[in-house]
Design an enzyme around this catalytic site. Sequence first.
Site, short mmCIF file in Angstrom:
data_model
loop_
_atom_site.label_atom_id
_atom_site.label_comp_id
_atom_site.label_asym_id
_atom_site.label_seq_id
_atom_site.Cartn_x
_atom_site.Cartn_y
_atom_site.Cartn_z
N ASP A 82 56.12 27.82 30.19
CA ASP A 82 56.96 26.80 29.56
C ASP A 82 56.17 26.04 28.50
OD1 ASP A 82 58.68 27.62 31.48
OD2 ASP A 82 58.86 25.70 32.50
N LYS A 125 59.38 28.50 38.16
CA LYS A 125 60.36 29.59 38.27
C LYS A 125 59.86 30.70 39.19
CE LYS A 125 60.32 28.26 34.66
NZ LYS A 125 59.77 26.95 34.30
N CYS A 189 50.62 22.53 35.65
CA CYS A 189 50.53 21.23 34.99
C CYS A 189 50.30 20.11 36.02
CB CYS A 189 51.78 20.96 34.18
SG CYS A 189 52.07 22.21 32.90
N SER A 467 61.64 19.02 30.79
CA SER A 467 60.41 19.29 31.51
C SER A 467 60.20 18.21 32.57
CB SER A 467 59.22 19.28 30.54
OG SER A 467 58.01 19.09 31.21
#
Length: 554
Positions: A82, A125, A189, A467
């Site tokens: 992403d 995902k 992240c 996000s």
Amino acid sequence: MAQKLRSRTITDGVQRSPNRAMLRAVGFGDRDFGKPIVGVANAYSTITPCNLGLDLLAKRAEAALRTAGVMPQTFGTITVSDGISMGTEGMKYSLVSREVIADSIETACNAQCMDGVLVVGGCDKNMPGAMDIPAVFVYGGTIKPGHHAGRDLTVVSVFEAVGEYAAGRIDAAELLEVERRACPGAGSCGGMFTANTMSSIFEAMGMSLPYSSTMAAEDAEKAESAARSATVLVDAISRGLRPRQILTRKAFENAIAITMAIGGSTNAVLHLLAIAHAAEVPLTLDDFGAIRARVPVLCDLKPSGRFVTVDLHRAGGVPQVMKLLLAHGALHGEALSITGQTIAEVLRDVPETPRKDQEVIRPWDRPLYPQGHLAVLRGNLASDGGVAKITGVKTPRMTGPARVFDREEDCLEAILAGHVRRGDVLVIRYEGPKGGPGMREMLSPTSALIGAGLGDAVGLITDGRFSGGTYGLVVGHVAPEAAVGGTIALVEDGDSITIDAERRVLQLDVPEGELAKRRARWKPPAPRYTSGVLAKYAKLVSSASVGAVTDAGP
């Protein structure tokens, strides 16, 4: 049932000799054909730091499975980044990859009649895919924070720095230093963004081991947890413990509760609706609102808070937050976990109050916010609902003129060029599941607003999504989306829009007669893609209000 199927398939003498011959080629010996076969779904890739360390975890799990007396078979599945694709056309494939990953795991496990599956994944995902065979999820782990000028950095720091640079608040040298230092190694992240939200949810639902969701990717305990996950899975296979026994209505309520308590991503709503659909558990947007009302935000985590996920781990991790919820009647302790224990049994030795030498997890009587942060807004702009983070917003109600954009890139260009004014309500449409297609995340424009100092002065609504790093007065997942004729398709520049987080209202302040005229003139746009996976996705995908799934039927 899976064990019986395996014994019939592999040990059935002459009839199955060809099957056994091929298994011999991949390492099976005479004594191995009666053993359970366990898939190791490995999402390792060098495409993204989120999945960079997964191969080590998969190999540790594979070795542990062999030691435990089963036959592992490793197979790959895809991932996309992403963060790398954010703000580009490539981001349209992000949510699509959730379906591809789940479908690929289902295909491999069912085609090979596997008795169980251990899924090793990094980005969010990689997680929402469960099988009707014993399964456990091994999270790849969080990235450690970067450091610069006395503060912790995450990838979102870079997106915000772009906005700061465009607004003249920092120079090019400072932007470069933030970019260089934000992502120091492997892992997903580092804030309570979508990947860490989903790993926390999987732990709360009992599909991952305690404490595993907040471990750093590069720490030794992460590989040790992968090995232990393998032994737990083997035990689950012997007892016939399957995901459908774990993923009950109570487990989903626990998942929503933990999402609220940790300040998790809006994407959790989308993914939980999709997982519930796959598990055949009734779940709607209204369930999120009901649980939000009774669960406070207990964790002070980025993107809007102070700390990162490794800080949460040191403070007691998800089990400490769960025990707080359990102690105050906000968690179902009788729900099962993959260990075979109930959630209450898993949490037996966890204290009911957080340690006083940390500030990440607040005590129940001193929460960060008294109610959950995720709210469903409705109104003529979102009759099927829109999802917003509403806690910590300095301006919870805004009425302003619409600035309409039919592509994310056009909105970002306007922000970076200084063409957005305080009080504007930005509308980014035709970015929904069908219209995008793929429902891109709007981290680039929302971060640019924060960096430009407009985060509390500008509203933004979209039929796309956000996000986990997004915060501010923003509403996503607006449904019905523009591509199917939702009211968001009828908005014109200058129209008055009201976003009211406190009353949970999203309203286009235009008379119904005028909207009827616009609706009569509206025509659906031509598909942006006419071949390939995005075209197939656009034909199959459902509304975001039911999880953007592709197997909902007509």
